[in-house]
Design an enzyme around this catalytic site. Structure first.
Site, PDB file in Angstrom:
ATOM      1  N   GLY A 170       2.890   2.100   5.210  1.00 56.79           N
ATOM      2  CA  GLY A 170       4.088   1.312   5.512  1.00 56.79           C
ATOM      3  C   GLY A 170       4.901   1.900   6.650  1.00 56.79           C
ATOM      4  O   GLY A 170       5.513   1.174   7.434  1.00 56.79           O
TER       5      GLY A 170
ATOM      6  N   GLU B 114       5.780  -3.381   0.663  1.00 58.67           N
ATOM      7  CA  GLU B 114       5.694  -3.098  -0.781  1.00 58.67           C
ATOM      8  C   GLU B 114       4.889  -1.815  -0.917  1.00 58.67           C
ATOM      9  O   GLU B 114       3.660  -1.840  -0.965  1.00 58.67           O
ATOM     10  CB  GLU B 114       4.986  -4.255  -1.508  1.00 58.67           C
ATOM     11  CG  GLU B 114       5.705  -5.586  -1.429  1.00 58.67           C
ATOM     12  CD  GLU B 114       6.924  -5.661  -2.332  1.00 58.67           C
ATOM     13  OE1 GLU B 114       7.128  -4.739  -3.157  1.00 58.67           O
ATOM     14  OE2 GLU B 114       7.671  -6.639  -2.209  1.00 58.67           O
TER      15      GLU B 114
ATOM     16  N   CYS C 132       1.558   0.642  -8.775  1.00 58.08           N
ATOM     17  CA  CYS C 132       2.727   1.104  -8.015  1.00 58.08           C
ATOM     18  C   CYS C 132       3.885   1.371  -8.967  1.00 58.08           C
ATOM     19  O   CYS C 132       4.738   2.216  -8.703  1.00 58.08           O
ATOM     20  CB  CYS C 132       3.119   0.078  -6.958  1.00 58.08           C
ATOM     21  SG  CYS C 132       3.345  -1.568  -7.627  1.00 58.08           S
TER      22      CYS C 132
ATOM     23  N   GLY D  96       0.832  -1.196   0.000  1.00 57.25           N
ATOM     24  CA  GLY D  96       0.000   0.000   0.000  1.00 57.25           C
ATOM     25  C   GLY D  96       0.868   1.248   0.000  1.00 57.25           C
ATOM     26  O   GLY D  96       2.027   1.223  -0.420  1.00 57.25           O
ATOM     27  N   SER D  97       0.314   2.313   0.510  1.00 51.92           N
ATOM     28  CA  SER D  97       1.006   3.603   0.457  1.00 51.92           C
ATOM     29  C   SER D  97       2.201   3.641   1.420  1.00 51.92           C
ATOM     30  O   SER D  97       2.254   2.874   2.391  1.00 51.92           O
ATOM     31  CB  SER D  97       0.026   4.712   0.833  1.00 51.92           C
ATOM     32  OG  SER D  97      -0.470   4.453   2.137  1.00 51.92           O
TER      33      SER D  97
HETATM   34  P1  NAD Z   1      -3.432   2.233   1.369  1.00 52.81           P
HETATM   35  O1  NAD Z   1      -2.131   2.464   2.039  1.00 52.81           O
HETATM   36  O2  NAD Z   1      -4.496   3.243   1.539  1.00 52.81           O
HETATM   37  O3  NAD Z   1      -4.067   0.838   1.895  1.00 52.81           O
HETATM   38  C1  NAD Z   1      -3.412  -0.390   1.700  1.00 52.81           C
HETATM   39  C2  NAD Z   1      -3.899  -1.389   2.737  1.00 52.81           C
HETATM   40  O4  NAD Z   1      -3.364  -1.052   4.020  1.00 52.81           O
HETATM   41  C3  NAD Z   1      -5.407  -1.449   2.930  1.00 52.81           C
HETATM   42  O5  NAD Z   1      -5.790  -2.807   3.096  1.00 52.81           O
HETATM   43  C4  NAD Z   1      -5.633  -0.656   4.202  1.00 52.81           C
HETATM   44  O6  NAD Z   1      -6.808  -1.013   4.896  1.00 52.81           O
HETATM   45  C5  NAD Z   1      -4.392  -1.039   5.002  1.00 52.81           C
HETATM   46  N1  NAD Z   1      -3.950  -0.090   6.034  1.00 52.81           N
HETATM   47  C6  NAD Z   1      -3.873   1.259   5.947  1.00 52.81           C
HETATM   48  N2  NAD Z   1      -3.315   1.770   7.067  1.00 52.81           N
HETATM   49  C7  NAD Z   1      -3.030   0.722   7.879  1.00 52.81           C
HETATM   50  C8  NAD Z   1      -2.441   0.590   9.159  1.00 52.81           C
HETATM   51  N3  NAD Z   1      -2.036   1.656   9.865  1.00 52.81           N
HETATM   52  N4  NAD Z   1      -2.286  -0.645   9.686  1.00 52.81           N
HETATM   53  C9  NAD Z   1      -2.668  -1.742   9.009  1.00 52.81           C
HETATM   54  N5  NAD Z   1      -3.240  -1.679   7.770  1.00 52.81           N
HETATM   55  C10 NAD Z   1      -3.423  -0.462   7.215  1.00 52.81           C
HETATM   56  O7  NAD Z   1      -3.120   1.977  -0.175  1.00 52.81           O
HETATM   57  P2  NAD Z   1      -4.108   1.878  -1.425  1.00 52.81           P
HETATM   58  O8  NAD Z   1      -4.699   3.213  -1.723  1.00 52.81           O
HETATM   59  O9  NAD Z   1      -5.030   0.719  -1.269  1.00 52.81           O
HETATM   60  O10 NAD Z   1      -3.086   1.475  -2.602  1.00 52.81           O
HETATM   61  C11 NAD Z   1      -2.324   2.399  -3.323  1.00 52.81           C
HETATM   62  C12 NAD Z   1      -0.904   2.451  -2.822  1.00 52.81           C
HETATM   63  O11 NAD Z   1      -0.331   1.143  -2.791  1.00 52.81           O
HETATM   64  C13 NAD Z   1       0.005   3.260  -3.730  1.00 52.81           C
HETATM   65  O12 NAD Z   1       0.856   4.034  -2.937  1.00 52.81           O
HETATM   66  C14 NAD Z   1       0.788   2.188  -4.493  1.00 52.81           C
HETATM   67  O13 NAD Z   1       2.028   2.635  -4.989  1.00 52.81           O
HETATM   68  C15 NAD Z   1       0.937   1.142  -3.443  1.00 52.81           C
HETATM   69  N6  NAD Z   1       1.193  -0.184  -4.014  1.00 52.81           N
HETATM   70  C16 NAD Z   1       2.452  -0.709  -3.901  1.00 52.81           C
HETATM   71  C17 NAD Z   1       2.737  -1.940  -4.475  1.00 52.81           C
HETATM   72  C18 NAD Z   1       4.111  -2.529  -4.403  1.00 52.81           C
HETATM   73  O14 NAD Z   1       4.248  -3.724  -4.659  1.00 52.81           O
HETATM   74  N7  NAD Z   1       5.136  -1.773  -4.078  1.00 52.81           N
HETATM   75  C19 NAD Z   1       1.729  -2.641  -5.150  1.00 52.81           C
HETATM   76  C20 NAD Z   1       0.459  -2.077  -5.231  1.00 52.81           C
HETATM   77  C21 NAD Z   1       0.204  -0.842  -4.659  1.00 52.81           C
END
Ligand code: NAD
Length: 502
Positions: free
Chosen positions: A238, A255, A289, A233-234
């Site tokens: 992370g 990731e 991503c 995720g973002s």
């Molecule tokens: P996001 O960070 O909003 O959410 C991702 C996940 O994390 C969700 O399931 C969310 O519920 C969970 N989450 C959020 N905060 C949390 C916390 N404090 N503790 C535990 N879980 C938590 O991301 P998004 O909007 O769903 O996805 C887009 C982002 O993901 C972009 O920044 C993109 O670059 C990244 N991404 C990275 C990869 C990679 O492999 N590097 C792949 C896909 C997406």
């Protein structure tokens, strides 16, 4: 109506009715309308699921790895049979074009095949000992329940990268999918359960799904019974997850975001570069991503190349991907994504940019969905919004004259996920791939930065989090490394010549 189609897809995929009811409305980015309901897990559900996984681990770790691989083979079989239906559900829930939705399921099948082979190749080393009649070896043991937190934009593939490897490595998997894409997660869970029935004798709770928002994810992150959390995720997410895990010495695979760049050199095959750049920057509506966000073009070819790019950007077909195979750009995930995009474009203008595109389209037809024309932004320099990831189709284009300076600019951002160079000059290509070149985890030549295969380790450096998933030796992150020394002699020589006679 889309909701009816979703109902028949979920029926077809075997998702039971009781799983598809609850207080949380699920909406499709294609229309912005509700397509179903699900129930979020409570804190107690999460705790019980972790306890189940812990019990499943005790049984599963004793199953020989090739037999674990058999379960993953059967999962791959279910996915093959479900490819079109699950791919279509990905399109409806995440907004990808149909071929990308199907491609995501193909990626799940590919990683299952990879993991089946891997289940017979969890090799350790035999190491030369400095002591006579001693043998040293490295063993890889299962680690324990793996928590998998995933993002909306790869709603099913990222789970499979983790789950296929974790399962053959001997670990249960607890999945917390994005709150924006719960239906695809329920469909995948159903396919897994079908594979488990066919395999027979699979411990209850080996793979589970916990729906909900960050609070549910936090339960996995904070529970010491979950030794590994793989979070996609973002970077903001992370940073929190990584810190919390570190506090309890939990392991992480992070990731996170990317701010990916490409360099177009004078010797490049410009036809090829144009196609690669269009796919990498516009594909998935800029919501990968690995999406290309920064482009450095040599000043000798800049104007000609920009003119061609502008034509592509002006003509690319945007709209509901279910309506036509010619649609190449689906919607943004939601209103917040649209607002972030507009904010970034406004900021770019304030930094002296010339913006082409970026406006909302089909607003009358879809007042609750966010279709946009991808934005091509001519930037005088790499400043302001160019330095951050905006999860939308914005390509910032900058001129360069000297390759070393362009590489320095390329690396001068916080993220380090993916990158590429377009050149037929072998010295330029090798420089970009070398230690003095791109600082990313993925460094390509004459292809764009997106669209990775599962055979390589996937992930990136710096604020991308440093994790690696999928191919190569990424499996090691899901296992416990044990170094063992066996003495088969009658003496007890100590290492480093230490004497300790009693
Ligand atoms: P996001 O960070 O909003 O959410 C991702 C996940 O994390 C969700 O399931 C969310 O519920 C969970 N989450 C959020 N905060 C949390 C916390 N404090 N503790 C535990 N879980 C938590 O991301 P998004 O909007 O769903 O996805 C887009 C982002 O993901 C972009 O920044 C993109 O670059 C990244 N991404 C990275 C990869 C990679 O492999 N590097 C792949 C896909 C997406």
């Amino acid at each position: 109506m889309l909701a009816n189609e979703v109902t028949s897809l979920l029926d077809h995929l075997g998702v039971s009715a009781d799983r598809r009811t609850g207080a949380r409305a699920v909406r499709s980015p294609l229309t912005g309308k509700t397509i179903g309901h699900v129930q979020d897990a409570s804190q107690q559900d999460a705790a019980e699921t972790i306890a189940l996984a812990e019990a499943a681990f005790r049984r599963w770790r004793e199953v020989p790895p090739p037999r674990r691989g058999e379960l993953v083979r059967l999962l791959g079989h279910e996915l093959r049979a479900a490819r079109d239906a699950l791919g279509r559900l990905v399109t409806i829930e995440a907004g990808k074009i149909v071929s990308e939705g199907r491609g995501e399921v193909q990626e799940m099948i590919d990683i299952c095949d990879f993991a089946v082979g891997l289940s017979r190749q969890l090799y350790g080393l035999t190491i030369a000992s400095e002591r006579p009649h001693h043998r040293m070896m490295e063993q890889w043991h299962p680690l324990g329940p793996a928590g998998v937190i995933t993002s909306f934009n790869f709603p099913v593939a990222v789970w499979s990268w983790n789950a296929a490897l974790a399962l053959v490595c001997g670990n249960p998997v607890i999945w917390k999918p994005s709150e924006k894409t719960p239906l695809t997660a329920l469909a995948v869970q159903t396919l897994f359960e079908r594979a488990a029935v066919r395999a027979g004798n699979i411990p209850h709770g080996l793979c589970t799904v916990l729906l909900g928002g960050r609070d549910v994810g936090e339960v996995l992150v904070n529970d010491p019974r979950v030794p590994l959390v793989s979070a996609t995720g973002s970077t903001a997410m992370g940073r929190e997850v990584g810190t919390q895990l570190a506090r309890r010495f939990g392991r992480s695979i992070l990731e996170l975001g990317g701010n990916n760049g490409s360099i177009v050199c004078p010797s490049a095959n410009l036809d090829l570069a144009l196609r690669a750049i269009a796919f990498a920057a516009i594909g998935t509506a800029g919501q990968r991503c690995t999406t290309l966000r920064r482009l450095f073009v040599h000043d000798s070819i800049h104007d000609e190349f920009m003119a061609r790019l502008k034509r592509v950007y002006a003509s690319v077909r945007i709209g509901d991907p279910l309506k036509s195979d010619e649609v190449l750009v689906g919607p943004l995930i939601d209103a917040a994504a649209f607002e972030n995009m507009q904010r970034a474009l406004k900021e770019a203008r304030a930094h002296g940019a010339q913006v082409h595109g970026g406006e909302r389209v089909d607003e009358k037809q879809f007042p609750d969905a966010y279709y946009v024309r991808p934005a091509l932004v001519e930037m005088p320099a790499q400043t302001g919004p160019v330095l951050v990831e905006t999860f939308a189709p914005i390509l910032y284009v900058m001129k360069y004259t000297d390759l070393d300076a362009a590489i320095e600019q390329h690396n001068a951002v916080a993220h380090g996920l993916s990158s590429s160079i377009f050149s037929t000059d072998m010295r330029e290509v090798e420089t970009f791939l070398s230690v003095a070149g791109s600082d990313c985890g993925i460094v390509n030549a004459n292809i764009g930065p997106s669209g990775a295969e599962i055979g390589g380790a996937f992930g990136g450096e710096k604020e991308t989090g440093g994790g690696r998933e999928a191919g190569s030796d990424a499996w090691k992150a899901y296992m416990r490394r044990v170094t063992s020394t066996v003495n088969y002699g009658d003496d007890l020589p100590l290492a480093q010549g230490v004497r300790f006679d009693i």
